[in-house]
Design an enzyme around this catalytic site. Structure first.
Site, short mmCIF file in Angstrom:
data_model
loop_
_atom_site.label_atom_id
_atom_site.label_comp_id
_atom_site.label_asym_id
_atom_site.label_seq_id
_atom_site.Cartn_x
_atom_site.Cartn_y
_atom_site.Cartn_z
N ARG A 52 8.93 35.86 -52.46
CA ARG A 52 9.56 34.71 -51.90
C ARG A 52 10.36 33.76 -52.69
O ARG A 52 11.53 33.55 -52.15
CB ARG A 52 8.36 33.68 -51.10
CG ARG A 52 8.99 32.54 -50.38
CD ARG A 52 7.91 31.92 -49.80
NE ARG A 52 7.12 31.05 -50.61
CZ ARG A 52 6.01 30.53 -50.25
NH1 ARG A 52 5.46 30.46 -49.28
NH2 ARG A 52 5.51 29.54 -51.14
N LYS A 151 12.76 28.05 -49.93
CA LYS A 151 11.93 27.08 -50.67
C LYS A 151 12.80 26.40 -51.79
O LYS A 151 12.92 27.20 -52.90
CB LYS A 151 10.60 27.84 -51.24
CG LYS A 151 9.55 26.74 -51.31
CD LYS A 151 8.13 27.13 -51.72
CE LYS A 151 7.35 26.35 -52.37
NZ LYS A 151 7.02 25.17 -51.52
N GLU A 184 5.67 22.25 -38.92
CA GLU A 184 4.79 22.31 -39.79
C GLU A 184 4.56 21.09 -40.59
O GLU A 184 5.37 19.92 -40.02
CB GLU A 184 5.32 23.27 -41.00
CG GLU A 184 6.44 23.25 -41.59
CD GLU A 184 7.07 24.09 -42.80
OE1 GLU A 184 6.36 24.71 -43.28
OE2 GLU A 184 8.62 24.23 -42.80
N1 PMP Z 1 5.38 24.31 -45.64
C1 PMP Z 1 6.03 23.71 -46.59
C2 PMP Z 1 7.07 23.01 -46.37
C3 PMP Z 1 5.68 24.05 -47.90
O1 PMP Z 1 6.44 23.35 -49.09
C4 PMP Z 1 4.42 24.76 -48.24
C5 PMP Z 1 4.07 24.93 -49.87
N2 PMP Z 1 3.63 23.83 -50.40
C6 PMP Z 1 3.80 25.33 -47.19
C7 PMP Z 1 4.42 25.26 -45.81
C8 PMP Z 1 2.54 26.21 -47.52
O2 PMP Z 1 3.00 27.28 -48.03
P1 PMP Z 1 2.17 28.17 -49.24
O3 PMP Z 1 0.68 28.70 -48.48
O4 PMP Z 1 2.97 29.41 -49.55
O5 PMP Z 1 1.74 27.24 -50.29
#
Ligand code: PMP
Length: 285
Positions: A52, A151, A184
């Site tokens: 990622r 990200k 989200e």
């Molecule tokens: N959405 C956002 C905006 C995030 O920054 C994150 C990670 N902190 C997630 C979802 C969750 O992703 P992950 O399970 O890969 O930590």
């Protein structure tokens, strides 16, 4: 033992780990990052996080001066050097030091930073009793402005949503997308349970493809629970039997109230608890 940070290709004491004020990661948020977890000294889903990171970098035309294997090795080395067993790791790649202009071609070298630290979890009461969310008036980035699949070091809209939530007494906040659908939370993905089926926004809702989200989808499928990735509205949230969030730091955390409406019976639900147990088994394995 002093904390060691990976910087410019080597481990240095944390106090000496400094970056230039001309770094475009600082000046423009021009960079990408990952948050990872280690359990018993082993990084959970390291390859997925590294993939990622490189996809985020590719999307912003940032060439990381390490191979994926070298990046994974540098992360493992940083975890080992700090003797971190159950910890949190932050990997950051910035455009590097440049001039006071946007032009990324004027930046010398991308800067790679890896920090391994103790994990700060949500307080246990949230796992036991569930947490409360509000829906923020700040929407998730429009995918045509800055894809939420990246990200990136630009988290300001999520930070504004978080500020709004914290003012209302909520440590996490629900964000809608540009179409008014549920996207989200500020740092976690969202799931609903209704009539025994799991619902979660699809990637085209403009969300980050969470590593924990993907692990939970796999666990649910293995347990024979149907998972639908689809468009979700606030209405779907309000009528859900269960709601939970997933994230690297949070793992799986139940949600029992959204916008002052009680979700289900107001307690963490059976499917949430089952998946949480399965998730704990997975990370311990
Ligand atoms: N959405 C956002 C905006 C995030 O920054 C994150 C990670 N902190 C997630 C979802 C969750 O992703 P992950 O399970 O890969 O930590």
């Amino acid at each position: 033992m002093s904390r060691q940070v990976y910087l410019a290709g080597k481990l240095v004491p944390a106090e000496q780990a400094t970056v230039s004020v001309f770094d475009h990661g600082l000046l423009y948020g021009d960079g990408v990052f990952e948050g990872l977890r280690s359990y018993g000294g082993k990084v959970f889903r390291l390859a997925e996080h590294v993939d990622r990171l490189y996809e985020s970098a590719l999307a912003i035309c940032l060439k990381i001066p390490l191979s994926r294997d070298e990046m994974a090795a540098a992360i493992n080395e940083t975890v080992a050097a700090n003797e971190i067993k159950d910890g949190y790791i932050r990997a950051v790649v910035t455009r590097g030091s440049g001039t006071l202009g946007l032009d990324p071609n004027r930046c010398s070298n991308p800067q790679i930073i890896i920090i391994a630290d103790a994990i700060k979890l949500y307080p246990q009461e949230y796992y036991d009793n569930g947490l409360e969310l509000i829906t923020s008036s700040v929407i998730r980035n429009h995918p045509a402005a800055l894809s939420p699949r990246i990200k990136s070091l630009n988290y300001l809209n999520n930070i504004l949503a978080k500020i709004e939530g914290m003012k209302a007494g909520c440590i996490e906040t629900l964000m809608l997308n540009h179409k008014g659908e549920v996207a989200e939370c500020t740092g976690d993905n969202i799931f609903l349970v209704r009539h025994g089926k799991i619902l979660t926004p699809s990637l085209d809702a403009g969300i980050l493809e969470g590593v924990t989200r993907n692990a939970v989808i796999e666990l649910a499928a293995a347990a024979g629970i149907e998972v639908r990735e689809c468009a979700i509205t606030q209405h779907d949230v309000y009528i859900a039997n269960e709601c939970f969030l997933t994230g690297t730091a949070a793992e799986i955390v139940p949600v029992v109230k959204v916008d002052d409406r009680v979700i289900g019976d107001g307690r963490p639900g059976a499917v949430t608890r089952q998946l949480t147990e399965q998730f704990h088994e997975l990370v311990r394995a």
